[in-house]
Design a protein around this motif. Structure first.
Motif, PDB file in Angstrom:
ATOM      1  N   GLU A   1       0.825  -1.211   0.000  1.00 17.19           N
ATOM      2  CA  GLU A   1       0.000   0.000   0.000  1.00 17.19           C
ATOM      3  C   GLU A   1       0.855   1.255   0.000  1.00 17.19           C
ATOM      4  O   GLU A   1       0.502   2.274  -0.601  1.00 17.19           O
ATOM      5  CB  GLU A   1      -0.930   0.014   1.216  1.00 17.19           C
ATOM      6  CG  GLU A   1      -1.828   1.246   1.280  1.00 17.19           C
ATOM      7  CD  GLU A   1      -2.705   1.281   2.514  1.00 17.19           C
ATOM      8  OE1 GLU A   1      -3.499   2.231   2.635  1.00 17.19           O
ATOM      9  OE2 GLU A   1      -2.594   0.370   3.357  1.00 17.19           O
TER      10      GLU A   1
ATOM     11  N   ASN B   1       0.040  -8.129   1.202  1.00 17.50           N
ATOM     12  CA  ASN B   1      -0.821  -8.543   0.097  1.00 17.50           C
ATOM     13  C   ASN B   1      -1.877  -9.544   0.534  1.00 17.50           C
ATOM     14  O   ASN B   1      -2.553 -10.149  -0.299  1.00 17.50           O
ATOM     15  CB  ASN B   1       0.025  -9.125  -1.038  1.00 17.50           C
ATOM     16  CG  ASN B   1      -0.698  -9.071  -2.366  1.00 17.50           C
ATOM     17  OD1 ASN B   1      -1.568  -8.227  -2.569  1.00 17.50           O
ATOM     18  ND2 ASN B   1      -0.345  -9.957  -3.279  1.00 17.50           N
TER      19      ASN B   1
ATOM     20  N   GLN C   1      -5.240  -5.573   1.583  1.00 20.77           N
ATOM     21  CA  GLN C   1      -5.357  -5.084   0.217  1.00 20.77           C
ATOM     22  C   GLN C   1      -6.280  -3.857   0.177  1.00 20.77           C
ATOM     23  O   GLN C   1      -7.189  -3.710   0.993  1.00 20.77           O
ATOM     24  CB  GLN C   1      -5.911  -6.173  -0.689  1.00 20.77           C
ATOM     25  CG  GLN C   1      -4.938  -7.317  -0.925  1.00 20.77           C
ATOM     26  CD  GLN C   1      -5.558  -8.432  -1.748  1.00 20.77           C
ATOM     27  OE1 GLN C   1      -6.768  -8.483  -1.938  1.00 20.77           O
ATOM     28  NE2 GLN C   1      -4.722  -9.339  -2.230  1.00 20.77           N
TER      29      GLN C   1
ATOM     30  N   THR D   1      -3.786  -1.130  -4.128  1.00 21.92           N
ATOM     31  CA  THR D   1      -2.886  -2.282  -4.281  1.00 21.92           C
ATOM     32  C   THR D   1      -3.390  -3.211  -5.374  1.00 21.92           C
ATOM     33  O   THR D   1      -2.590  -3.759  -6.149  1.00 21.92           O
ATOM     34  CB  THR D   1      -2.737  -3.064  -2.957  1.00 21.92           C
ATOM     35  OG1 THR D   1      -3.981  -3.658  -2.581  1.00 21.92           O
ATOM     36  CG2 THR D   1      -2.239  -2.160  -1.842  1.00 21.92           C
ATOM     37  N   ARG D   2      -4.707  -3.393  -5.441  1.00 21.75           N
ATOM     38  CA  ARG D   2      -5.254  -4.244  -6.503  1.00 21.75           C
ATOM     39  C   ARG D   2      -5.021  -3.600  -7.874  1.00 21.75           C
ATOM     40  O   ARG D   2      -4.713  -4.295  -8.853  1.00 21.75           O
ATOM     41  CB  ARG D   2      -6.741  -4.495  -6.252  1.00 21.75           C
ATOM     42  CG  ARG D   2      -6.999  -5.465  -5.096  1.00 21.75           C
ATOM     43  CD  ARG D   2      -8.466  -5.786  -4.946  1.00 21.75           C
ATOM     44  NE  ARG D   2      -9.196  -4.677  -4.339  1.00 21.75           N
ATOM     45  CZ  ARG D   2      -9.401  -4.554  -3.028  1.00 21.75           C
ATOM     46  NH1 ARG D   2      -8.956  -5.477  -2.188  1.00 21.75           N
ATOM     47  NH2 ARG D   2     -10.076  -3.514  -2.542  1.00 21.75           N
TER      48      ARG D   2
END
Length: 228
Positions: A25, A58, A63, A67-68
């Protein structure tokens, strides 16, 4: 604007046998802030190439949309796989520098002479520097031109002792960020655990934890905009 993002190359969590690295992140959120601001982004790490990802960053609970987005972004993941070596970069080539955290930096970047040189040169050149979460710990050997600790007398924040306790790594890390910043004479402050919190003192911007990484990037962008 040209921004250098400096990531860790360290992947071992002390002698626990577990792996660590950078916190996703803390890269992804600033990365897209900078991209949306039209900035030119360069990624660096001490060893170059693919930096190690802290696997916990992760996990589903950690998440975020950012991040995705990063993991589904071919250009971003290609840049991450091919970071430049830290000893090959020059502060003069960038307008600002950003350090994401994760536990890895406490072992390598905190003791890295190239990192110290980059930090000192950036600030002495009148350019802003931002560090989040564990990354403010990499300031531990940086000094002002008179040899005093760089953080002495400055308002700073970073990963809190209570947050380190919460992840059960107080006795594993080589030093505690909060304690180190205080020992060096920094005026450390924090909010509650995991709350976004950013402190700016002149050219130095620090963020407390992962949730502070996007806001720290926004503070950096805003600051550079006000300087023309």
């Amino acid at each position: 604007m040209k921004v250098l993002i400096v990531l860790t190359s360290h992947d071992q969590l002390g002698d626990t046998g577990r792996t660590t690295g950078f916190w996703l992140e803390e890269l992804a959120a600033p990365y897209y802030r900078f991209e949306e601001a039209g900035w030119d982004i360069t990624l660096a790490s001490p060893k170059g190439g693919q930096p190690p990802l802290d696997p916990k960053s992760n996990e589903p609970a950690n998440q975020t949309d950012q991040t995705r987005r990063f993991e589904a972004d071919p250009a971003a993941t290609a840049a991450l796989a091919d970071t430049v070596r830290l000893d090959s970069v020059e502060a003069d080539d960038f307008d600002t520098v950003f350090y994401p955290g994760g536990h890895g930096p406490l072992w390598d970047l905190a003791e890295d002479a190239d990192s110290v040189r980059l930090i000192e040169t950036t600030l002495r050149s009148g350019k802003p520097l931002a560090l989040v979460c564990h990354a403010p710990g990499v300031l531990r050997h940086a000094v002002d031109e008179d040899g005093t600790p760089l953080v002495r007398g400055k308002q700073v924040t970073g990963f809190a002792n209570s947050e380190e306790d919460a992840v059960a790594l107080t006795d594993i890390v080589p030093f505690l960020v909060e304690d180190e910043l205080k020992k060096l004479g920094g005026h450390y402050s924090k909010l509650g655990d995991w709350e976004p919190y950013v402190v700016q003192d002149g050219l130095l911007i620090t963020g407390q934890n992962p949730a502070s990484s996007g806001p720290a990037a926004e503070a950096l962008i805003k600051f550079t905009a006000t300087r023309g």
